[in-house]
Design a protein around this motif. Sequence first.
Motif, PDB file in Angstrom:
ATOM      1  N   GLN A   2       0.874  -1.163   0.000  1.00  0.00           N
ATOM      2  CA  GLN A   2       0.000   0.000   0.000  1.00  0.00           C
ATOM      3  C   GLN A   2       0.918   1.221   0.000  1.00  0.00           C
ATOM      4  OE1 GLN A   2      -3.631   0.173   2.229  1.00  0.00           O
ATOM      5  NE2 GLN A   2      -2.995  -1.476   3.558  1.00  0.00           N
ATOM      6  N   PRO A   3       0.574   2.273  -0.711  1.00  0.00           N
ATOM      7  CA  PRO A   3       1.410   3.488  -0.691  1.00  0.00           C
ATOM      8  C   PRO A   3       1.167   4.250   0.613  1.00  0.00           C
ATOM      9  CG  PRO A   3      -0.476   3.823  -2.118  1.00  0.00           C
ATOM     10  CD  PRO A   3      -0.579   2.410  -1.601  1.00  0.00           C
ATOM     11  N   LEU A   4       1.713   3.705   1.714  1.00  0.00           N
ATOM     12  CA  LEU A   4       1.365   4.210   3.044  1.00  0.00           C
ATOM     13  C   LEU A   4       1.724   5.685   3.204  1.00  0.00           C
ATOM     14  CD1 LEU A   4       2.640   1.132   5.111  1.00  0.00           C
ATOM     15  CD2 LEU A   4       0.307   1.612   4.381  1.00  0.00           C
ATOM     16  N   TYR A   5       2.961   6.015   2.826  1.00  0.00           N
ATOM     17  CA  TYR A   5       3.411   7.400   2.950  1.00  0.00           C
ATOM     18  C   TYR A   5       2.492   8.330   2.140  1.00  0.00           C
ATOM     19  CZ  TYR A   5       6.441  11.495   2.464  1.00  0.00           C
ATOM     20  OH  TYR A   5       6.926  12.771   2.465  1.00  0.00           O
ATOM     21  N   GLN A   6       2.223   7.937   0.899  1.00  0.00           N
ATOM     22  CA  GLN A   6       1.394   8.767   0.028  1.00  0.00           C
ATOM     23  C   GLN A   6      -0.049   8.880   0.525  1.00  0.00           C
ATOM     24  OE1 GLN A   6       1.984  10.863  -2.319  1.00  0.00           O
ATOM     25  NE2 GLN A   6       4.168  10.453  -2.347  1.00  0.00           N
ATOM     26  N   MET A   7      -0.551   7.799   1.112  1.00  0.00           N
ATOM     27  CA  MET A   7      -1.905   7.851   1.653  1.00  0.00           C
ATOM     28  C   MET A   7      -1.985   8.884   2.774  1.00  0.00           C
ATOM     29  SD  MET A   7      -2.883   3.784   1.553  1.00  0.00           S
ATOM     30  CE  MET A   7      -3.801   3.844   3.067  1.00  0.00           C
ATOM     31  N   GLY A   8      -0.976   8.887   3.643  1.00  0.00           N
ATOM     32  CA  GLY A   8      -0.940   9.879   4.717  1.00  0.00           C
ATOM     33  C   GLY A   8      -0.810  11.285   4.161  1.00  0.00           C
ATOM     34  N   PHE A   9       0.080  11.427   3.182  1.00  0.00           N
ATOM     35  CA  PHE A   9       0.325  12.739   2.593  1.00  0.00           C
ATOM     36  C   PHE A   9      -0.955  13.289   1.965  1.00  0.00           C
ATOM     37  CE2 PHE A   9       1.980  15.964  -0.136  1.00  0.00           C
ATOM     38  CZ  PHE A   9       3.162  16.380   0.453  1.00  0.00           C
ATOM     39  N   GLN A  10      -1.631  12.448   1.163  1.00  0.00           N
ATOM     40  CA  GLN A  10      -2.835  12.898   0.456  1.00  0.00           C
ATOM     41  C   GLN A  10      -3.987  13.166   1.416  1.00  0.00           C
ATOM     42  OE1 GLN A  10      -2.836  13.910  -2.484  1.00  0.00           O
ATOM     43  NE2 GLN A  10      -0.882  13.062  -3.149  1.00  0.00           N
ATOM     44  N   ALA A  11      -4.075  12.379   2.483  1.00  0.00           N
ATOM     45  CA  ALA A  11      -5.177  12.576   3.429  1.00  0.00           C
ATOM     46  C   ALA A  11      -5.051  13.955   4.085  1.00  0.00           C
ATOM     47  CB  ALA A  11      -5.177  11.473   4.482  1.00  0.00           C
ATOM     48  N   VAL A  12      -3.829  14.333   4.484  1.00  0.00           N
ATOM     49  CA  VAL A  12      -3.648  15.644   5.118  1.00  0.00           C
ATOM     50  C   VAL A  12      -3.857  16.763   4.103  1.00  0.00           C
ATOM     51  CG1 VAL A  12      -1.895  17.181   6.094  1.00  0.00           C
ATOM     52  CG2 VAL A  12      -2.296  14.942   7.115  1.00  0.00           C
ATOM     53  N   ARG A  13      -3.419  16.542   2.868  1.00  0.00           N
ATOM     54  CA  ARG A  13      -3.628  17.562   1.836  1.00  0.00           C
ATOM     55  C   ARG A  13      -5.132  17.795   1.622  1.00  0.00           C
ATOM     56  NH1 ARG A  13      -0.605  17.173  -3.779  1.00  0.00           N
ATOM     57  NH2 ARG A  13       0.927  18.352  -2.595  1.00  0.00           N
ATOM     58  N   LYS A  14      -5.866  16.687   1.576  1.00  0.00           N
ATOM     59  CA  LYS A  14      -7.312  16.778   1.386  1.00  0.00           C
ATOM     60  C   LYS A  14      -7.963  17.534   2.551  1.00  0.00           C
ATOM     61  CE  LYS A  14      -9.939  13.562  -1.231  1.00  0.00           C
ATOM     62  NZ  LYS A  14     -10.087  12.243  -1.724  1.00  0.00           N
ATOM     63  N   LEU A  15      -7.494  17.233   3.755  1.00  0.00           N
ATOM     64  CA  LEU A  15      -8.044  17.903   4.937  1.00  0.00           C
ATOM     65  C   LEU A  15      -7.764  19.396   4.873  1.00  0.00           C
ATOM     66  CD1 LEU A  15      -9.490  17.631   7.649  1.00  0.00           C
ATOM     67  CD2 LEU A  15      -7.278  17.189   8.719  1.00  0.00           C
ATOM     68  N   ASP A  16      -6.549  19.745   4.470  1.00  0.00           N
ATOM     69  CA  ASP A  16      -6.183  21.158   4.371  1.00  0.00           C
ATOM     70  C   ASP A  16      -7.060  21.862   3.330  1.00  0.00           C
ATOM     71  OD1 ASP A  16      -4.128  23.182   5.310  1.00  0.00           O
ATOM     72  OD2 ASP A  16      -3.877  23.327   3.126  1.00  0.00           O
ATOM     73  N   GLN A  17      -7.328  21.189   2.210  1.00  0.00           N
ATOM     74  CA  GLN A  17      -8.200  21.772   1.179  1.00  0.00           C
ATOM     75  C   GLN A  17      -9.613  21.989   1.731  1.00  0.00           C
ATOM     76  OE1 GLN A  17      -7.690  18.787  -1.856  1.00  0.00           O
ATOM     77  NE2 GLN A  17      -6.095  19.942  -2.931  1.00  0.00           N
ATOM     78  N   LEU A  18     -10.078  20.991   2.447  1.00  0.00           N
ATOM     79  CA  LEU A  18     -11.420  21.036   3.031  1.00  0.00           C
ATOM     80  C   LEU A  18     -11.542  22.217   3.995  1.00  0.00           C
ATOM     81  CD1 LEU A  18     -13.747  18.969   2.723  1.00  0.00           C
ATOM     82  CD2 LEU A  18     -12.980  17.918   4.840  1.00  0.00           C
ATOM     83  N   ILE A  19     -10.521  22.366   4.860  1.00  0.00           N
ATOM     84  CA  ILE A  19     -10.528  23.437   5.857  1.00  0.00           C
ATOM     85  C   ILE A  19     -10.535  24.800   5.167  1.00  0.00           C
ATOM     86  CG2 ILE A  19      -9.122  24.538   7.639  1.00  0.00           C
ATOM     87  CD1 ILE A  19      -8.195  21.619   8.355  1.00  0.00           C
TER      88      ILE A  19
END
Lengths: 338, 338
Positions: A293-310
């Motif tokens: 699983q692209p673990l690092y990328q999953m974490g990276f994208q999840a935080v990016r998505k959260l930042d966009q949402l905020i």
Amino acid sequence: MKSTIRDVARMANVSISTVSRVLNNPDLVAKDKREKILEAIEQLNYTPNALARGLIHKRTQTLGVIIPDISNLFYAEVIRGMEDSAHESGNNLIICNTVNDQARRLASVKVLSEKQIDGIVITSEPIYPDSYELFRQLNIPIVLAATHSLEYEIPSVRVNDEQAAYDATEYLIRKGHKRIGMISGSTLDPISGLPRIQGFMRALRTHGLEAAPEIRIEYANYHFEESYEAMKKLYAKFPELTAVFASSDERALGAISYLHENRIQVPEQVSVIGFDNTRMAGMSYPKLTTVAQPLYQMGFQAVRKLDQLINGKQLDELRTYMSHWIEERHSVRDININ
Amino acid sequence: MKSTIRDVARMANVSISTVSRVLNNPDLVAKDKREKILEAIEQLNYTPNALARGLIHKRTQTLGVIIPDISNLFYAEVIRGMEDSAHESGNNLIICNTVNDQARRLASVKVLSEKQIDGIVITSEPIYPDSYELFRQLNIPIVLAATHSLEYEIPSVRVNDEQAAYDATEYLIRKGHKRIGMISGSTLDPISGLPRIQGFMRALRTHGLEAAPEIRIEYANYHFEESYEAMKKLYAKFPELTAVFASSDERALGAISYLHENRIQVPEQVSVIGFDNTRMAGMSYPKLTTVAQPLYQMGFQAVRKLDQLINGKQLDELRTYMSHWIEERHSVRDININ
């Protein structure tokens, strides 16, 4: 006693909101006032607290992360990606460990909300109605990493578990294996349990291999010890197996430990493929072939998505599915060759 | 919009401090007022935030934990102990991961302080003057876990690393080994580097074994890959060795990986002892004999100490040294026997 924004205001003989303005938008404050305030801040050793700052901006630049089990190396890699993404967008991360417990999970969400974080990433856990109700009440932006929700409209980042399990099983089949067992999480786990079982069974069916799940599958939760026991049971009821698909790296290591202790050679006699590609996969003997699983990328994208949402930005997609791949190491034998 | 204590006060037509009193000491508020306030809280879906509560108590019942590297299983066990201790004393834990970086470490301390936590446990890192200066400025209770400071008066909980390394080495000597190498952290690391080297060298001297550190010791930071390389170098310059003391479990696994790949049997040809007793030690092949640190207990005691400090209680001792022991598994051979 720590000094507060009120102490600063008193010493500089201005209002609290003037101090707050100096912290956030110093150019809006007249120079002489500004200097008096900065002098007071210095004399009092004042550190603006997130809330005082947030009074104007309503943002504290802090994100919360909820993980179910810090002792699972899976989260270490995911969090590394989150840290780097947060750093890039000027956010700090605060982590809560919920020990796989729904009461602590809800308590953590409340604590994070009280701490005025701007949003939360929740990892791995299914979203139950009471969780969703709490998110709604607290009105806090949420993104899911390594999990998703089909019931609720919550942005998420994960891999397609069913397809990944299919690919792992097909990989074994292509290496000539027909008698394949599986060590799985609970069928009740809608995230990493059921979809991986479904992928495993679909691959067997597609390739015309008889698939009786009672014979082929044993269950273990995330822990090493239970997977050792599951391998023991699986081997007892299905001794002709030549390969095992373990639905996590830690399960794979538990299986390998049982095989080692019983002098069954890995991969010469039994091949093992894992799932996750945590750091552990490269440290075992033999080194573990596993679904990455692209673990690092999953974490990276999840935080990016959260930042966009905020920040009120439009998300590219609600549910993001990232690509997985097979990381080939030394725990699977190609029995077509010899 | 989340509702605030001010909204509650307005709706119930009382002062903010009356609302605060209802949250903290409801018995001090007249029944009719209390009911009006609780009704408003319910209608507004109000969750008291930690700061609002802290206005009276000056406590938020939240503790911060700073760890340098979440991918090290060492911290998983320590945090489990901290979680249970925090739970027992009615506290919540918030974790910050500093990625082994002094700038992020200082930033984390500031973030935690802004979030109004009541105190911080810092793990593993040496305390530098700038850290100490920051603690002093923020005036926040600090306890050290798995580290200590001889320069500053900060409460700490750890093992005696020098003695533990001595015991590990003596254990190998008692098993008949004389040609013993070591894979160590940096001599510049005053916590887990230098003291463990000193213990190793003292045991060799005490038992009359010639000890040239240039020959006997190779260095690797915490990562598996570097320890693999260190074992390669150590073996090249000291091929007659029969045993290796690795100063962490992950270092031991790196060493074992090199030995496996070069068809050197563990423990038949080379014995390996680790340090920490993380979960990994029970998952490797062969299972790792290691110096056990009481990781769970260290975490538990550190949080207990912090809670005592916050509550103004007298500490039993400033620096607590906990007992270590040798956890015997299968990676060390007794060469006296055959």
